[in-house]
Scaffold this active site. Sequence first.
Site, PDB file in Angstrom:
ATOM      1  N   GLN A 196       1.031  -1.379   0.271  1.00  0.00           N
ATOM      2  CA  GLN A 196      -0.171   0.095  -0.119  1.00  0.00           C
ATOM      3  C   GLN A 196       0.788   0.985   0.091  1.00  0.00           C
ATOM      4  OE1 GLN A 196      -3.232   1.253   1.332  1.00  0.00           O
ATOM      5  NE2 GLN A 196      -1.374   3.354   1.487  1.00  0.00           N
ATOM      6  N   THR A 197       0.260   2.333  -0.871  1.00  0.00           N
ATOM      7  CA  THR A 197       1.573   3.894  -0.911  1.00  0.00           C
ATOM      8  C   THR A 197       0.210   5.297  -0.637  1.00  0.00           C
ATOM      9  OG1 THR A 197       3.590   4.184  -1.191  1.00  0.00           O
ATOM     10  CG2 THR A 197       2.027   3.674  -3.169  1.00  0.00           C
ATOM     11  N   ARG A 198       0.952   6.250  -0.932  1.00  0.00           N
ATOM     12  CA  ARG A 198       0.181   7.291  -1.658  1.00  0.00           C
ATOM     13  C   ARG A 198       1.158   8.145  -1.686  1.00  0.00           C
ATOM     14  NH1 ARG A 198       0.831   9.665   4.127  1.00  0.00           N
ATOM     15  NH2 ARG A 198       0.988  11.356   3.678  1.00  0.00           N
ATOM     16  N   HIS A 202      10.686   4.631  -4.247  1.00  0.00           N
ATOM     17  CA  HIS A 202      12.049   4.943  -4.470  1.00  0.00           C
ATOM     18  C   HIS A 202      12.668   3.374  -4.237  1.00  0.00           C
ATOM     19  CE1 HIS A 202      11.219   8.476  -5.016  1.00  0.00           C
ATOM     20  NE2 HIS A 202      10.339   9.524  -3.489  1.00  0.00           N
ATOM     21  N   HIS A 205      11.466   1.226  -1.333  1.00  0.00           N
ATOM     22  CA  HIS A 205      10.005   0.226  -1.691  1.00  0.00           C
ATOM     23  C   HIS A 205      11.065  -0.551  -2.509  1.00  0.00           C
ATOM     24  CE1 HIS A 205       9.271   4.579  -0.991  1.00  0.00           C
ATOM     25  NE2 HIS A 205       8.546   4.125   0.450  1.00  0.00           N
ATOM     26  N   GLY A 290       4.550  -0.913   6.593  1.00  0.00           N
ATOM     27  CA  GLY A 290       6.122  -0.837   7.048  1.00  0.00           C
ATOM     28  C   GLY A 290       5.563   0.190   8.642  1.00  0.00           C
ATOM     29  N   ARG A 291       6.906   1.878   8.860  1.00  0.00           N
ATOM     30  CA  ARG A 291       7.088   2.393   9.876  1.00  0.00           C
ATOM     31  C   ARG A 291       5.984   3.580   9.342  1.00  0.00           C
ATOM     32  NH1 ARG A 291       8.735   7.080  10.858  1.00  0.00           N
ATOM     33  NH2 ARG A 291      10.028   6.945  13.027  1.00  0.00           N
ATOM     34  N   ASP A 292       4.604   4.006  11.048  1.00  0.00           N
ATOM     35  CA  ASP A 292       3.698   4.667  10.886  1.00  0.00           C
ATOM     36  C   ASP A 292       3.444   4.036   9.924  1.00  0.00           C
ATOM     37  OD1 ASP A 292       2.667   7.269  11.755  1.00  0.00           O
ATOM     38  OD2 ASP A 292       3.861   8.078  10.588  1.00  0.00           O
ATOM     39  N   HIS A 293       2.882   3.240   9.780  1.00  0.00           N
ATOM     40  CA  HIS A 293       1.237   2.536   8.564  1.00  0.00           C
ATOM     41  C   HIS A 293       0.207   3.910   8.609  1.00  0.00           C
ATOM     42  CE1 HIS A 293      -0.647  -0.080   5.505  1.00  0.00           C
ATOM     43  NE2 HIS A 293      -1.468   0.751   5.523  1.00  0.00           N
ATOM     44  N   VAL A 435      -8.743  44.247 -16.875  1.00  0.00           N
ATOM     45  CA  VAL A 435     -10.396  43.860 -16.080  1.00  0.00           C
ATOM     46  C   VAL A 435     -11.549  44.162 -16.347  1.00  0.00           C
ATOM     47  CG1 VAL A 435     -10.631  42.113 -14.984  1.00  0.00           C
ATOM     48  CG2 VAL A 435      -7.830  42.602 -14.781  1.00  0.00           C
ATOM     49  N   ARG A 436     -11.434  45.149 -15.941  1.00  0.00           N
ATOM     50  CA  ARG A 436     -13.163  45.458 -15.786  1.00  0.00           C
ATOM     51  C   ARG A 436     -13.527  45.758 -17.651  1.00  0.00           C
ATOM     52  NH1 ARG A 436     -15.300  46.635 -11.257  1.00  0.00           N
ATOM     53  NH2 ARG A 436     -14.860  47.075 -10.311  1.00  0.00           N
ATOM     54  N   ILE A 476      -7.578  47.534  -7.747  1.00  0.00           N
ATOM     55  CA  ILE A 476      -7.194  48.496  -6.242  1.00  0.00           C
ATOM     56  C   ILE A 476      -6.992  47.807  -4.921  1.00  0.00           C
ATOM     57  CG2 ILE A 476      -8.172  49.814  -4.820  1.00  0.00           C
ATOM     58  CD1 ILE A 476      -9.281  51.181  -6.935  1.00  0.00           C
TER      59      ILE A 476
HETATM   60  S1  PPS Z   1     -11.652  46.903  -7.299  1.00  0.00           S
HETATM   61  O1  PPS Z   1     -11.965  47.496  -6.563  1.00  0.00           O
HETATM   62  O2  PPS Z   1     -10.271  46.391  -7.236  1.00  0.00           O
HETATM   63  O3  PPS Z   1     -12.414  45.754  -8.325  1.00  0.00           O
HETATM   64  O4  PPS Z   1     -11.137  48.049  -7.779  1.00  0.00           O
HETATM   65  P1  PPS Z   1     -10.411  47.965 -10.247  1.00  0.00           P
HETATM   66  O5  PPS Z   1     -11.470  47.039 -10.782  1.00  0.00           O
HETATM   67  O6  PPS Z   1      -9.231  47.945  -9.504  1.00  0.00           O
HETATM   68  O7  PPS Z   1     -10.812  48.991 -10.433  1.00  0.00           O
HETATM   69  C1  PPS Z   1     -11.096  49.875 -11.948  1.00  0.00           C
HETATM   70  C2  PPS Z   1     -10.481  51.222 -11.741  1.00  0.00           C
HETATM   71  O8  PPS Z   1     -11.744  51.567 -11.742  1.00  0.00           O
HETATM   72  C3  PPS Z   1     -12.098  53.466 -11.269  1.00  0.00           C
HETATM   73  N1  PPS Z   1     -13.141  52.955 -10.892  1.00  0.00           N
HETATM   74  C4  PPS Z   1     -13.228  53.138  -9.228  1.00  0.00           C
HETATM   75  N2  PPS Z   1     -11.842  53.302  -8.302  1.00  0.00           N
HETATM   76  C5  PPS Z   1     -12.652  53.102  -7.124  1.00  0.00           C
HETATM   77  N3  PPS Z   1     -13.526  52.829  -6.640  1.00  0.00           N
HETATM   78  C6  PPS Z   1     -14.244  53.811  -7.972  1.00  0.00           C
HETATM   79  N4  PPS Z   1     -15.931  54.106  -6.965  1.00  0.00           N
HETATM   80  C7  PPS Z   1     -13.953  53.760  -9.174  1.00  0.00           C
HETATM   81  N5  PPS Z   1     -15.284  53.483  -9.974  1.00  0.00           N
HETATM   82  C8  PPS Z   1     -14.749  53.645 -10.999  1.00  0.00           C
HETATM   83  C9  PPS Z   1     -10.474  54.027 -10.857  1.00  0.00           C
HETATM   84  O9  PPS Z   1      -9.882  54.210 -11.937  1.00  0.00           O
HETATM   85  C10 PPS Z   1      -9.629  52.154 -11.060  1.00  0.00           C
HETATM   86  O10 PPS Z   1      -8.649  51.789 -11.660  1.00  0.00           O
HETATM   87  P2  PPS Z   1      -7.483  52.530 -10.954  1.00  0.00           P
HETATM   88  O11 PPS Z   1      -6.178  51.967 -12.307  1.00  0.00           O
HETATM   89  O12 PPS Z   1      -6.840  51.663 -10.006  1.00  0.00           O
HETATM   90  O13 PPS Z   1      -6.812  53.842 -11.588  1.00  0.00           O
END
Ligand code: PPS
Length: 569
Positions: A196-198, A202, A205, A290-293, A435-436, A476
């Site tokens: 038996q082994t997890r 080597h 064994h 073995g040891r500490d099964h 991202v936004r 932020i």
């Molecule tokens: S968070 O809290 O991490 O989800 O915010 P983030 O997505 O980094 O925010 C992106 C940009 O949105 C602008 N922005 C605001 N910031 C703060 N508070 C409020 N209410 C808001 N509305 C719009 C702001 O320019 C953030 O960009 P950065 O690059 O930080 O200035």
Amino acid sequence: MCSVLEKNFICMSALFVNNSDRTKFLENSINLISHTLNQRQINDLELLMNGAFAPLKGFLNQDDYESVLEKMRLSNGSIYPMPITLDVSNEIASKLKRDDLLALRDPEGLILALLEVETIFQPDLTREAKCIFNTTDTLHPGVDYLINKSEKNYLGGKIYGLNKPRHFDFLNLRHDPADLKEIFYKKGWKKIVAFQTRNPMHRAHYEILKRAADENEANILIHPVVGLTKLGDVNHYTRTKCYQEIIKKFDSDSAMLSLLPLAMRMGGPREALWHAIIRKNYGVTHFIIGRDHAGPGKDSNNNDFYGPYEAQDLVEKFKDEIGIETVPFKMQVYIKESKEYKSLDLVRDDETSLNISGTELREILKEGSEIPDWFTFPEVAKILYDSYPSSDKQGFTVFFTGLSGAGKSTIANGLMARLQEETSKSVTLLDGDLVRQHLSSELGFSKEHRNINIQRIAYVASEITKHSGIAICAPIAPYKNQRIAARKLVESFGKFIEVYVGTSFEVCEDRDVKGLYAKARKGLIKGFTGLDDPYEVPEQPDILVDGSSNDPSLEVKKIYEYLQSNNLI
Ligand code: PPS
């Protein structure tokens, strides 16, 4: 498959229904209440259904449960040390009564079995921990499940097996007890010693197995656990590749490899006894302990939960009743002078013994150093190197946080350029605004939406990290909890470096590059970070940089040097 007499026990005890019953059950199941099984429950159900947990016919009823806790026996007197129970939510338990059928489904909704409910009870989980694991310390994985993860209701009753859990990996290495018994029968193997082994295997064994087989004139079954094991264990894909190399070291007719989808509880002595019963059900005659099964490591006071040979002693006591021979082994070490392995207790004063612990091996892999040849076979070492690249080959995430306008994007862009210029790794920038635009365009700035936004960033960063890339995030990220959650997610795959761009609110407002502070002051933007929405300052960031500096390249340099000194680039 169940043609030979000696396999009858397993065929009768396996819990799958016949074909005509199966059709009826499946038709009726549409109207039944369903419970979605977690991974541990799926592992348990698979081994219940295929007879590996014989003589169990289902999840334990209350009288059997009590008896297992107190006496290590079912209420009919059969030895059984581990309570195989089905924990369900209040919502499900409250809808059920005795004789109801409950559909047990996998997370994709595939029905695996029906449970005929006989008892519904609320166990004392702390008492269970004490009885089974002899501790209530939640550092013990079995206790942790009971206290922190288990639902509070147990359902006991008979199982009607309908479908096997789905597997897509190593299909030729997965066998039910009846399959293995038939293979042994066809090979003419009378004595089979199981290992038996997890962990990866080597040279030590290999030596143990060879000696166990010679001394008992037995054939070898390498029977590793590929269900749930201890958090942090080498994953079963990597391990199985190692086992496939080890098995080649034996004559093809003397040894075989089969994977066991067991969810371990790390219960030391009781677990060892349970493992022996399971192996007996697979047709094994000799079981290596073995040891500490099945040991769970150290407790909160840094002491071992169980004595190193407690498991051997317990199984030895019950071996006749189970009908399996135990093959106890002491810890094996390598003797430098004679270049051979021997039991630690036989090492003479004039001999130098060598060993590498699991933790030391992980350290060697992290540093990218060489695994010594005496410790493992080169083929196994290669698999481990490929699966566990040294830190400089792993991915990582640099997670900037700070107020809007603090200078996160500027420094993040500078870092990205420097990394691209000087390394060959792929770098992805997940800037707040980007991202936004691409990932979170429907989200606003409420607490809930900000949390979702950071969760998405963390998820993408964790995937990039997993695939050996560099993720630079620059949101932020005002809330501490979300930053901790992001770290946790990423750290399953690589390093997470939190960089706090500590520019003061006054400086950011003064700069007001996007004119947002002015708008927020006028009340045109509500819930603005630092004004009417909190920014929780990181207490212990990995790196603190000054976003008000006139020369952002100095801040980039500081981060770059940190990455270098931590062997990440
Ligand atoms: S968070 O809290 O991490 O989800 O915010 P983030 O997505 O980094 O925010 C992106 C940009 O949105 C602008 N922005 C605001 N910031 C703060 N508070 C409020 N209410 C808001 N509305 C719009 C702001 O320019 C953030 O960009 P950065 O690059 O930080 O200035």
